[in-house]
Design an enzyme around this catalytic site. Structure first.
Site, PDB file in Angstrom:
ATOM      1  N   ASN A  14      -7.585   2.948   7.661  1.00 40.45           N
ATOM      2  CA  ASN A  14      -6.667   3.578   7.272  1.00 40.45           C
ATOM      3  C   ASN A  14      -7.293   4.902   7.039  1.00 40.45           C
ATOM      4  O   ASN A  14      -7.909   5.497   6.293  1.00 40.45           O
ATOM      5  CB  ASN A  14      -6.081   3.142   5.775  1.00 40.45           C
ATOM      6  CG  ASN A  14      -4.942   4.111   5.284  1.00 40.45           C
ATOM      7  OD1 ASN A  14      -4.857   5.184   5.355  1.00 40.45           O
ATOM      8  ND2 ASN A  14      -3.964   3.532   4.674  1.00 40.45           N
ATOM      9  N   ASP A  16      -5.652   7.684   6.364  1.00 39.50           N
ATOM     10  CA  ASP A  16      -4.746   8.817   5.490  1.00 39.50           C
ATOM     11  C   ASP A  16      -5.622   9.923   4.677  1.00 39.50           C
ATOM     12  O   ASP A  16      -5.167  10.956   4.623  1.00 39.50           O
ATOM     13  CB  ASP A  16      -3.892   8.000   4.404  1.00 39.50           C
ATOM     14  CG  ASP A  16      -2.816   7.209   5.066  1.00 39.50           C
ATOM     15  OD1 ASP A  16      -2.356   7.594   6.206  1.00 39.50           O
ATOM     16  OD2 ASP A  16      -2.416   6.370   4.406  1.00 39.50           O
ATOM     17  N   HIS A  17      -6.792   9.680   4.159  1.00 41.15           N
ATOM     18  CA  HIS A  17      -7.360  10.408   3.154  1.00 41.15           C
ATOM     19  C   HIS A  17      -8.451  11.594   3.901  1.00 41.15           C
ATOM     20  O   HIS A  17      -8.635  12.378   3.406  1.00 41.15           O
ATOM     21  CB  HIS A  17      -8.172   9.624   2.130  1.00 41.15           C
ATOM     22  CG  HIS A  17      -7.349   8.879   1.489  1.00 41.15           C
ATOM     23  ND1 HIS A  17      -6.275   9.439   0.756  1.00 41.15           N
ATOM     24  CD2 HIS A  17      -7.101   7.606   1.192  1.00 41.15           C
ATOM     25  CE1 HIS A  17      -5.647   8.758   0.139  1.00 41.15           C
ATOM     26  NE2 HIS A  17      -5.929   7.419   0.256  1.00 41.15           N
ATOM     27  N   HIS A  50      -0.314   6.070   6.834  1.00 46.14           N
ATOM     28  CA  HIS A  50       1.186   5.957   5.808  1.00 46.14           C
ATOM     29  C   HIS A  50       1.812   7.295   5.928  1.00 46.14           C
ATOM     30  O   HIS A  50       1.241   8.298   5.259  1.00 46.14           O
ATOM     31  CB  HIS A  50       0.932   5.509   4.535  1.00 46.14           C
ATOM     32  CG  HIS A  50       1.818   5.402   3.561  1.00 46.14           C
ATOM     33  ND1 HIS A  50       1.620   4.905   2.082  1.00 46.14           N
ATOM     34  CD2 HIS A  50       3.146   5.509   3.744  1.00 46.14           C
ATOM     35  CE1 HIS A  50       2.826   4.763   1.599  1.00 46.14           C
ATOM     36  NE2 HIS A  50       3.878   5.190   2.499  1.00 46.14           N
ATOM     37  N   ARG A  52       4.027   9.108   3.965  1.00 42.68           N
ATOM     38  CA  ARG A  52       4.763   9.273   2.783  1.00 42.68           C
ATOM     39  C   ARG A  52       5.797  10.455   2.694  1.00 42.68           C
ATOM     40  O   ARG A  52       5.925  11.320   3.423  1.00 42.68           O
ATOM     41  CB  ARG A  52       4.028   9.655   1.525  1.00 42.68           C
ATOM     42  CG  ARG A  52       2.967   8.616   1.122  1.00 42.68           C
ATOM     43  CD  ARG A  52       1.994   8.526  -0.003  1.00 42.68           C
ATOM     44  NE  ARG A  52       1.636   7.701  -0.608  1.00 42.68           N
ATOM     45  CZ  ARG A  52       2.001   6.874  -1.684  1.00 42.68           C
ATOM     46  NH1 ARG A  52       3.129   7.343  -2.219  1.00 42.68           N
ATOM     47  NH2 ARG A  52       1.553   5.894  -2.068  1.00 42.68           N
ATOM     48  N   ARG A  56       1.917  13.997   1.662  1.00 41.14           N
ATOM     49  CA  ARG A  56       0.910  14.342   1.044  1.00 41.14           C
ATOM     50  C   ARG A  56      -0.609  13.843   1.811  1.00 41.14           C
ATOM     51  O   ARG A  56      -1.480  14.745   1.667  1.00 41.14           O
ATOM     52  CB  ARG A  56       0.686  13.740  -0.370  1.00 41.14           C
ATOM     53  CG  ARG A  56       0.366  12.151  -0.252  1.00 41.14           C
ATOM     54  CD  ARG A  56       0.002  11.389  -1.469  1.00 41.14           C
ATOM     55  NE  ARG A  56       1.268  11.457  -2.524  1.00 41.14           N
ATOM     56  CZ  ARG A  56       1.435  10.501  -3.443  1.00 41.14           C
ATOM     57  NH1 ARG A  56       0.449   9.956  -3.750  1.00 41.14           N
ATOM     58  NH2 ARG A  56       2.372  10.132  -3.887  1.00 41.14           N
ATOM     59  N   GLU A  77       2.473   2.834   8.367  1.00 39.70           N
ATOM     60  CA  GLU A  77       2.977   2.554   6.979  1.00 39.70           C
ATOM     61  C   GLU A  77       4.100   3.215   6.492  1.00 39.70           C
ATOM     62  O   GLU A  77       4.034   4.355   6.790  1.00 39.70           O
ATOM     63  CB  GLU A  77       1.881   2.377   5.721  1.00 39.70           C
ATOM     64  CG  GLU A  77       0.796   1.674   5.980  1.00 39.70           C
ATOM     65  CD  GLU A  77      -0.309   1.615   5.130  1.00 39.70           C
ATOM     66  OE1 GLU A  77       0.152   2.329   3.824  1.00 39.70           O
ATOM     67  OE2 GLU A  77      -1.220   1.123   4.928  1.00 39.70           O
ATOM     68  N   THR A 107      -1.338   5.939  -5.592  1.00 43.26           N
ATOM     69  CA  THR A 107      -1.206   5.330  -4.332  1.00 43.26           C
ATOM     70  C   THR A 107      -0.559   4.087  -4.430  1.00 43.26           C
ATOM     71  O   THR A 107       0.242   3.963  -5.223  1.00 43.26           O
ATOM     72  CB  THR A 107      -3.047   4.582  -4.172  1.00 43.26           C
ATOM     73  OG1 THR A 107      -2.943   3.936  -3.102  1.00 43.26           O
ATOM     74  CG2 THR A 107      -3.191   3.737  -5.261  1.00 43.26           C
ATOM     75  N   THR A 108      -0.378   3.096  -3.262  1.00 46.14           N
ATOM     76  CA  THR A 108       0.585   2.061  -3.329  1.00 46.14           C
ATOM     77  C   THR A 108       0.314   0.907  -4.423  1.00 46.14           C
ATOM     78  O   THR A 108      -0.781   0.050  -4.169  1.00 46.14           O
ATOM     79  CB  THR A 108       1.041   1.592  -1.870  1.00 46.14           C
ATOM     80  OG1 THR A 108       0.784   2.537  -1.164  1.00 46.14           O
ATOM     81  CG2 THR A 108       2.185   0.433  -1.789  1.00 46.14           C
ATOM     82  N   GLU A 158       1.140  -8.350   4.785  1.00 49.47           N
ATOM     83  CA  GLU A 158      -0.139  -8.036   4.382  1.00 49.47           C
ATOM     84  C   GLU A 158      -0.173  -8.173   2.875  1.00 49.47           C
ATOM     85  O   GLU A 158       0.761  -7.756   2.079  1.00 49.47           O
ATOM     86  CB  GLU A 158      -0.301  -6.384   4.595  1.00 49.47           C
ATOM     87  CG  GLU A 158      -1.769  -5.959   3.938  1.00 49.47           C
ATOM     88  CD  GLU A 158      -2.028  -4.612   4.739  1.00 49.47           C
ATOM     89  OE1 GLU A 158      -1.666  -4.391   5.959  1.00 49.47           O
ATOM     90  OE2 GLU A 158      -2.752  -3.888   3.965  1.00 49.47           O
ATOM     91  N   HIS A 197      -6.053  -3.184   0.491  1.00 54.06           N
ATOM     92  CA  HIS A 197      -6.003  -2.448  -0.679  1.00 54.06           C
ATOM     93  C   HIS A 197      -7.244  -2.500  -1.707  1.00 54.06           C
ATOM     94  O   HIS A 197      -7.261  -3.581  -2.104  1.00 54.06           O
ATOM     95  CB  HIS A 197      -4.861  -2.496  -1.544  1.00 54.06           C
ATOM     96  CG  HIS A 197      -4.496  -1.361  -2.183  1.00 54.06           C
ATOM     97  ND1 HIS A 197      -3.787  -0.174  -2.019  1.00 54.06           N
ATOM     98  CD2 HIS A 197      -4.883  -0.829  -3.658  1.00 54.06           C
ATOM     99  CE1 HIS A 197      -3.499   0.712  -2.653  1.00 54.06           C
ATOM    100  NE2 HIS A 197      -4.177   0.203  -3.982  1.00 54.06           N
ATOM    101  N   HIS A 220      -9.330   4.142   1.531  1.00 52.08           N
ATOM    102  CA  HIS A 220      -9.955   5.107   0.717  1.00 52.08           C
ATOM    103  C   HIS A 220     -11.418   5.043   0.667  1.00 52.08           C
ATOM    104  O   HIS A 220     -12.141   6.173   0.562  1.00 52.08           O
ATOM    105  CB  HIS A 220      -9.191   4.853  -0.564  1.00 52.08           C
ATOM    106  CG  HIS A 220      -9.705   5.775  -1.570  1.00 52.08           C
ATOM    107  ND1 HIS A 220     -10.888   5.574  -2.451  1.00 52.08           N
ATOM    108  CD2 HIS A 220      -9.479   7.056  -1.923  1.00 52.08           C
ATOM    109  CE1 HIS A 220     -11.004   6.768  -3.271  1.00 52.08           C
ATOM    110  NE2 HIS A 220     -10.131   7.757  -3.101  1.00 52.08           N
TER     111      HIS A 220
END
Ligand code: PXP
Length: 246
Positions: A14, A16-17, A50, A52, A56, A77, A107-108, A158, A197, A220
């Site tokens: 992932n 995203d970050h 993801h 969002r 973000r 996502e 976060t989720t 998942e 996660h 993350h």
């Protein structure tokens, strides 16, 4: 033991970050596309991102860029909203993982209530399925959520590993058993179980050892670790730990 041969455990990263850091200054650096290319070069099996509602991290224009950057499958996502369904249908990612989304959450935080939202989710899943997008539901490792995924016709679930990742003492064993049992229940019903996660070098191995799991999605920790050792090394190390656990 049953003699069941576990499938090779795929690693989805992932990214995203990387975009979170980019967005902190509003420019183009660091570019999540470059992260996707590094993940591909180092043998990652997929990219997860993801989009969002508040954008973000990943932004709309990143989706096509990420898809074009590598041959890796994109696991998109998304919340089960009309806006996100339309975006998914436009970009046709390999997979769409439906997640709950609350605007204020960091976060989720929990799984999707697939059991309580059948009527809202059914048409969303049908539209994505019809478009050839592999639907995954991000759910807590609970029988009622797996049963709901079966009723909804989702090919993938998942399992949310957040409770496991945050557990301490004897609770770790309890959470691990829930994940193991729910992965088996999903597989028995023809659903491919994934998990993710909060996974780190320290807690990934017992999860990677769960025989029915086909994929882990990790974000993350890998991006944080990449700050110190580089993304290539971080992904490689995670891959080694996963392989050693099987
Ligand atoms: N899987 C899903 C469905 C997620 O939403 C996330 C990130 O929120 C992850 C996996 C990766 O979790 P983490 O960033 O904690 O590794």
């Amino acid at each position: 033991m049953s003699g069941h041969t576990p499938p090779r455990l795929r690693l989805g990263v992932n990214i995203d970050h990387v975009a979170t850091i980019r967005n902190a200054r509003g420019g183009e650096h660091p570019d999540p596309v470059r992260a996707a290319q590094i993940v591909a070069a180092v043998g990652g099996d997929g990219i997860t991102a993801h989009l969002r509602e508040d954008r973000r991290h990943i932004r709309d224009e990143d989706i096509a860029r990420i898809q074009a950057a590598t041959n890796l499958p994109l696991n998109f996502e998304m919340a089960a909203t009309e806006e996100m369904v339309e975006i998914a249908l436009r970009h046709r990612p390999h997979a769409a993982c439906i997640v709950p989304e609350r605007r204020e959450e960091r976060t989720t935080e929990g799984g999707l209530d697939a059991a309580g939202q059948h009527n809202r989710l059914a048409p969303v899943i049908a539209r994505l399925n019809d478009a050839g997008i592999r639907v995954s539901l991000f759910i807590a490792p609970e029988p009622r959520q797996i049963e709901a995924a079966i009723r909804l016709g989702a090919p993938v679930v998942e399992l949310h590993t957040g409770e496991y990742a945050h557990a301490a003492g004897e609770q770790v064993t309890v959470e691990l058993k829930r994940l193991t049992d729910m992965a088996a229940l999903a597989a028995k019903n023809g659903i491919e179980p994934h998990a993710g996660h909060g996974l780190t070098y320290d807690n990934v191995q017992p999860v990677a050892a769960i025989p029915h799991l086909a994929e882990l999605n990790i974000g993350h920790f890998l991006i944080g670790e990449a700050v110190f050792v580089g993304l290539e090394s971080a992904v490689r190390r995670m891959r080694e730990l996963m392989d050693a656990a099987r």
